[in-house]
Design an enzyme around this catalytic site. Sequence first.
Site, PDB file in Angstrom:
ATOM      1  N   SER A 122      -7.942   3.913   8.940  1.00 30.35           N
ATOM      2  CA  SER A 122      -8.556   3.840   7.607  1.00 30.35           C
ATOM      3  C   SER A 122      -7.751   2.897   6.712  1.00 30.35           C
ATOM      4  O   SER A 122      -8.305   1.985   6.083  1.00 30.35           O
ATOM      5  CB  SER A 122      -8.603   5.261   7.017  1.00 30.35           C
ATOM      6  OG  SER A 122      -8.855   5.229   5.642  1.00 30.35           O
ATOM      7  N   LYS A 173      -8.508  -1.599   6.022  1.00 30.79           N
ATOM      8  CA  LYS A 173      -8.697  -2.135   4.664  1.00 30.79           C
ATOM      9  C   LYS A 173      -7.622  -3.179   4.336  1.00 30.79           C
ATOM     10  O   LYS A 173      -7.909  -4.206   3.728  1.00 30.79           O
ATOM     11  CB  LYS A 173      -8.670  -0.992   3.648  1.00 30.79           C
ATOM     12  CG  LYS A 173      -9.940  -0.130   3.705  1.00 30.79           C
ATOM     13  CD  LYS A 173      -9.882   1.060   2.772  1.00 30.79           C
ATOM     14  CE  LYS A 173      -8.967   2.141   3.262  1.00 30.79           C
ATOM     15  NZ  LYS A 173      -9.056   3.439   2.641  1.00 30.79           N
ATOM     16  N   ASP A 210     -15.246   2.611   6.841  1.00 26.21           N
ATOM     17  CA  ASP A 210     -14.272   3.560   6.292  1.00 26.21           C
ATOM     18  C   ASP A 210     -14.887   4.357   5.152  1.00 26.21           C
ATOM     19  O   ASP A 210     -14.620   5.554   5.006  1.00 26.21           O
ATOM     20  CB  ASP A 210     -13.009   2.835   5.804  1.00 26.21           C
ATOM     21  CG  ASP A 210     -11.997   3.833   5.262  1.00 26.21           C
ATOM     22  OD1 ASP A 210     -11.540   4.670   6.064  1.00 26.21           O
ATOM     23  OD2 ASP A 210     -11.689   3.811   4.064  1.00 26.21           O
ATOM     24  N   HIS A 221       0.839  -1.196   0.000  1.00 28.66           N
ATOM     25  CA  HIS A 221       0.000   0.000   0.000  1.00 28.66           C
ATOM     26  C   HIS A 221       0.870   1.241   0.000  1.00 28.66           C
ATOM     27  O   HIS A 221       1.907   1.284   0.659  1.00 28.66           O
ATOM     28  CB  HIS A 221      -0.898   0.018   1.253  1.00 28.66           C
ATOM     29  CG  HIS A 221      -1.794   1.217   1.294  1.00 28.66           C
ATOM     30  ND1 HIS A 221      -2.990   1.262   0.624  1.00 28.66           N
ATOM     31  CD2 HIS A 221      -1.646   2.418   1.888  1.00 28.66           C
ATOM     32  CE1 HIS A 221      -3.547   2.438   0.813  1.00 28.66           C
ATOM     33  NE2 HIS A 221      -2.753   3.167   1.581  1.00 28.66           N
ATOM     34  N   ARG A 272     -14.879  12.681   6.606  1.00 29.09           N
ATOM     35  CA  ARG A 272     -13.601  13.354   6.910  1.00 29.09           C
ATOM     36  C   ARG A 272     -13.211  14.309   5.789  1.00 29.09           C
ATOM     37  O   ARG A 272     -12.686  15.400   6.032  1.00 29.09           O
ATOM     38  CB  ARG A 272     -12.486  12.300   7.109  1.00 29.09           C
ATOM     39  CG  ARG A 272     -12.624  11.532   8.412  1.00 29.09           C
ATOM     40  CD  ARG A 272     -11.697  10.331   8.426  1.00 29.09           C
ATOM     41  NE  ARG A 272     -10.313  10.710   8.256  1.00 29.09           N
ATOM     42  CZ  ARG A 272      -9.361   9.914   7.746  1.00 29.09           C
ATOM     43  NH1 ARG A 272      -9.660   8.696   7.374  1.00 29.09           N
ATOM     44  NH2 ARG A 272      -8.131  10.338   7.631  1.00 29.09           N
TER      45      ARG A 272
HETATM   46  N1  URA Z   1      -5.745   6.806   2.451  1.00 29.35           N
HETATM   47  C1  URA Z   1      -6.745   6.151   3.067  1.00 29.35           C
HETATM   48  O1  URA Z   1      -7.210   5.114   2.614  1.00 29.35           O
HETATM   49  N2  URA Z   1      -7.237   6.678   4.209  1.00 29.35           N
HETATM   50  C2  URA Z   1      -6.763   7.820   4.754  1.00 29.35           C
HETATM   51  O2  URA Z   1      -7.244   8.234   5.794  1.00 29.35           O
HETATM   52  C3  URA Z   1      -5.724   8.477   4.092  1.00 29.35           C
HETATM   53  C4  URA Z   1      -5.217   7.931   2.939  1.00 29.35           C
END
Ligand code: URA
Length: 434
Positions: free
Chosen positions: A183, A187, A161, A82, A168
């Site tokens: 967040s 995932k 999320d 990621h 957000r």
């Molecule tokens: N990427 C995400 O998936 N969540 C965040 O809060 C910031 C970047």
Amino acid sequence: MIMTEIIAKKRDGHALSTEEIEFFIEGYTKGTFPDYQASALLMAIVIKGMTTAETHALTMAMLKSGDVMDLSSIHGIKADKHSTGGVGDKTSIALLPMIAANGVKMAKMSGRGLGFTGGTIDKLESFPGFSCEMSEKQFTDRVNNLGLAIASQTGQLVPADKKLYALRDVTGTVESIPLIVSSIMSKKLAAGADVIVLDVKCGSGAFMKTLDDARELAKEMVEVGKLAGRKTVACITEMSEPLGVAVGNALEIKEAIALLKGEVSGNLRELCLTLGACILTESGAFENHSLSRAALIKGIEDGSALTKLADMVEAQGGERESVYNTELLPKANTVLSVVSDMQGYISEINAGEVGMVSMQLGGGRATKESEIDLSVGIVLRKKVGDRLDKGEILAEIHAKNEEEAKKAAKALLSCYKLSATAPEKVLFIKEIIR
Ligand code: URA
């Protein structure tokens, strides 16, 4: 438990219990609490922060809000990667085949982009016919058979999320370490891989502008990953100028292919080798980083990494030939060379602003509904540290028409800063946190 008390507790700087955090996440996902209460709590978290135990509890509560991928039918170690996001970041497209060519399975969930350029999925759709839509069974079968697959993230994975991120985005509560960690990690954990490698970007084009902030984010993500029983490593890398030379969907695909053909050097290749070495070493495929790096380089030199990319493109409905003949990828109508009217050493190419130029050309989404033009973007011919003379070509604009190309060229020139002497070299791979 009532929400107003939980909000007030965080406002006053106290740590929330796991039960309180679960109560909030469950209730908000189901729609029991209104957005204004969730916004108030999010802002209190932004201002007062969270302990690692709270961030872990928040991550796990979010993870439990939806489905969790079961990758147990895939043989061997499964890894995932990621990036916290950057301009010109096409790393996954080259990295996944490089890893798969060395026998470690890459089971990646990806998203579409909102903002500067497309996400990995948008970029991959530059291959004619390519699709990331697939059932869980197709996903696990493909990873088992080929060693890699990229699927689009479904709404059933961490719905908390999805709701929280949208809130957000419009309440000034994105920039918070516990909220970013929960967040991203909810995932990643839901996607089921055994090994998670994180590329935490740092600099003017990233969420985290300073090394200290990037380090804090990286440490917290690694900690939460480990508490959840996954091997987790984070690399902190520079993101002030765009990564590599291409910004824009099909243009980035071409650059990733060029890397797999052994035609790319510099930061992009270095990043793929570093992240790749972390994955291969953590997965136990090789004993240490230098053996892992050597194996990754061999996979480029003998063509096996490029073959893996072609295998994945074909398996996901794309035209295999377009991996070998990039003339088959989307091409812009107009290509305009941007000629320098300045002279000196390039001391800055503002990544965020270059991303905006690409978005205005149509390469990114201003809203969720926007259609991306896969063909447009920018190719930088000069990077930070290079000498630039008047009349030299510093970039190419790929656009729908001449008028848009000229507008973009003007905007691109203002992304550059020049100095009379060569700027000091900035360390690109800053730290690896285990
Ligand atoms: N990427 C995400 O998936 N969540 C965040 O809060 C910031 C970047």
